[in-house]
Design an enzyme around this catalytic site. Structure first.
Site, PDB file in Angstrom:
ATOM      1  N   ASP A  31       0.849  -1.192   0.000  1.00  0.00           N
ATOM      2  CA  ASP A  31       0.000   0.000   0.000  1.00  0.00           C
ATOM      3  C   ASP A  31       0.888   1.247   0.000  1.00  0.00           C
ATOM      4  O   ASP A  31       1.901   1.309   0.706  1.00  0.00           O
ATOM      5  CB  ASP A  31      -0.901  -0.009   1.243  1.00  0.00           C
ATOM      6  CG  ASP A  31      -2.038   1.002   1.126  1.00  0.00           C
ATOM      7  OD1 ASP A  31      -3.196   0.574   1.035  1.00  0.00           O
ATOM      8  OD2 ASP A  31      -1.757   2.226   1.129  1.00  0.00           O
ATOM      9  N   ASN A  87     -12.789  -2.903   2.966  1.00  0.00           N
ATOM     10  CA  ASN A  87     -13.761  -1.834   3.121  1.00  0.00           C
ATOM     11  C   ASN A  87     -14.765  -1.900   1.980  1.00  0.00           C
ATOM     12  O   ASN A  87     -14.389  -2.087   0.827  1.00  0.00           O
ATOM     13  CB  ASN A  87     -13.056  -0.462   3.100  1.00  0.00           C
ATOM     14  CG  ASN A  87     -12.163  -0.268   4.310  1.00  0.00           C
ATOM     15  OD1 ASN A  87     -12.535  -0.602   5.421  1.00  0.00           O
ATOM     16  ND2 ASN A  87     -10.967   0.265   4.092  1.00  0.00           N
ATOM     17  N   VAL A  96     -11.073   2.907  -3.449  1.00  0.00           N
ATOM     18  CA  VAL A  96     -10.749   2.287  -4.742  1.00  0.00           C
ATOM     19  C   VAL A  96     -11.761   1.171  -4.978  1.00  0.00           C
ATOM     20  O   VAL A  96     -11.893   0.254  -4.151  1.00  0.00           O
ATOM     21  CB  VAL A  96      -9.310   1.726  -4.758  1.00  0.00           C
ATOM     22  CG1 VAL A  96      -9.022   1.053  -6.104  1.00  0.00           C
ATOM     23  CG2 VAL A  96      -8.286   2.830  -4.493  1.00  0.00           C
ATOM     24  N   HIS A 100     -10.434  -5.154  -2.777  1.00  0.00           N
ATOM     25  CA  HIS A 100      -9.075  -5.397  -2.280  1.00  0.00           C
ATOM     26  C   HIS A 100      -9.119  -5.738  -0.807  1.00  0.00           C
ATOM     27  O   HIS A 100     -10.020  -5.313  -0.082  1.00  0.00           O
ATOM     28  CB  HIS A 100      -8.173  -4.173  -2.527  1.00  0.00           C
ATOM     29  CG  HIS A 100      -8.745  -2.890  -2.029  1.00  0.00           C
ATOM     30  ND1 HIS A 100      -9.692  -2.184  -2.733  1.00  0.00           N
ATOM     31  CD2 HIS A 100      -8.527  -2.187  -0.888  1.00  0.00           C
ATOM     32  CE1 HIS A 100     -10.021  -1.097  -2.057  1.00  0.00           C
ATOM     33  NE2 HIS A 100      -9.340  -1.086  -0.926  1.00  0.00           N
TER      34      HIS A 100
HETATM   35  P1  5GP Z   1      -9.639   1.622   0.603  1.00  0.00           P
HETATM   36  O1  5GP Z   1      -9.598   2.948   1.292  1.00  0.00           O
HETATM   37  O2  5GP Z   1     -10.438   1.674  -0.696  1.00  0.00           O
HETATM   38  O3  5GP Z   1     -10.040   0.473   1.476  1.00  0.00           O
HETATM   39  O4  5GP Z   1      -8.133   1.289   0.230  1.00  0.00           O
HETATM   40  C1  5GP Z   1      -7.479   1.815  -0.866  1.00  0.00           C
HETATM   41  C2  5GP Z   1      -6.010   1.735  -0.561  1.00  0.00           C
HETATM   42  O5  5GP Z   1      -5.287   1.898  -1.761  1.00  0.00           O
HETATM   43  C3  5GP Z   1      -5.532   2.833   0.395  1.00  0.00           C
HETATM   44  O6  5GP Z   1      -4.976   2.232   1.566  1.00  0.00           O
HETATM   45  C4  5GP Z   1      -4.498   3.601  -0.415  1.00  0.00           C
HETATM   46  O7  5GP Z   1      -3.386   4.012   0.345  1.00  0.00           O
HETATM   47  C5  5GP Z   1      -4.110   2.616  -1.500  1.00  0.00           C
HETATM   48  N1  5GP Z   1      -3.713   3.208  -2.754  1.00  0.00           N
HETATM   49  C6  5GP Z   1      -4.362   4.205  -3.428  1.00  0.00           C
HETATM   50  N2  5GP Z   1      -3.722   4.482  -4.572  1.00  0.00           N
HETATM   51  C7  5GP Z   1      -2.638   3.663  -4.630  1.00  0.00           C
HETATM   52  C8  5GP Z   1      -1.587   3.481  -5.591  1.00  0.00           C
HETATM   53  O8  5GP Z   1      -1.512   4.128  -6.631  1.00  0.00           O
HETATM   54  N3  5GP Z   1      -0.650   2.533  -5.300  1.00  0.00           N
HETATM   55  C9  5GP Z   1      -0.687   1.785  -4.164  1.00  0.00           C
HETATM   56  N4  5GP Z   1       0.284   0.899  -3.988  1.00  0.00           N
HETATM   57  N5  5GP Z   1      -1.678   1.917  -3.246  1.00  0.00           N
HETATM   58  C10 5GP Z   1      -2.634   2.846  -3.474  1.00  0.00           C
END
Ligand code: 5GP
Ligand code: ZN
Length: 116
Positions: A31, A87, A96, A100
């Protein structure tokens, strides 16, 4: 694949990531904003937006958890303990919309599920 999906772009290597695990079905990478000492995202190569959509294909859920089991067993995570979080939707803070699974570990973790 979904054209405007960030994680589909990572799968296609259109956006770079730090890969930690991959097989035919699953890809895992660090992440970009770690919330724990070790913070890895596990995604399926088939695009779905959230766990409820993903659940229509039970095999894909198994693919993810088998990958997590293999990866954690091969590192020290399985021995020391870890957490898996996914989430779904606005209240959980999903940002996103490619399903995931956050794998968190590398040290003691705080309490989860609190109101913000
Ligand atoms: P969510 O908030 O949808 O559960 O998690 C999305 C995760 O994706 C977040 O923890 C964020 O830091 C990670 N993330 C967002 N954009 C990128 C990216 O371009 N590369 C990587 N490696 N992680 C990302
Ligand atoms: Zn996607």
């Amino acid at each position: 694949m979904s054209v405007n999906c960030l994680f589909c772009k990572i799968l296609k290597n259109e956006i770079s990531s730090q890969k930690v695990f991959e097989n035919e079905k699953v890809f895992a990478f660090y992440d970009i904003h770690p919330q724990a000492q070790t913070h890895i995202l596990f995604i399926h190569r088939n695009h779905t937006k959230d766990i409820n959509e993903m659940s229509s294909d039970a095999q894909s859920i198994a693919d993810i958890f088998q990958a997590i089991a293999q990866f954690t067993a091969e590192s020290d995570l399985a021995q020391n303990g870890f957490r898996v979080v996914t989430n779904s939707g606005a209240h959980a803070g999903q940002t996103v919309f490619h399903t995931h699974f956050h794998l968190l570990g590398g040290g003691p973790l705080g309490q989860f599920g609190q109101r913000s």
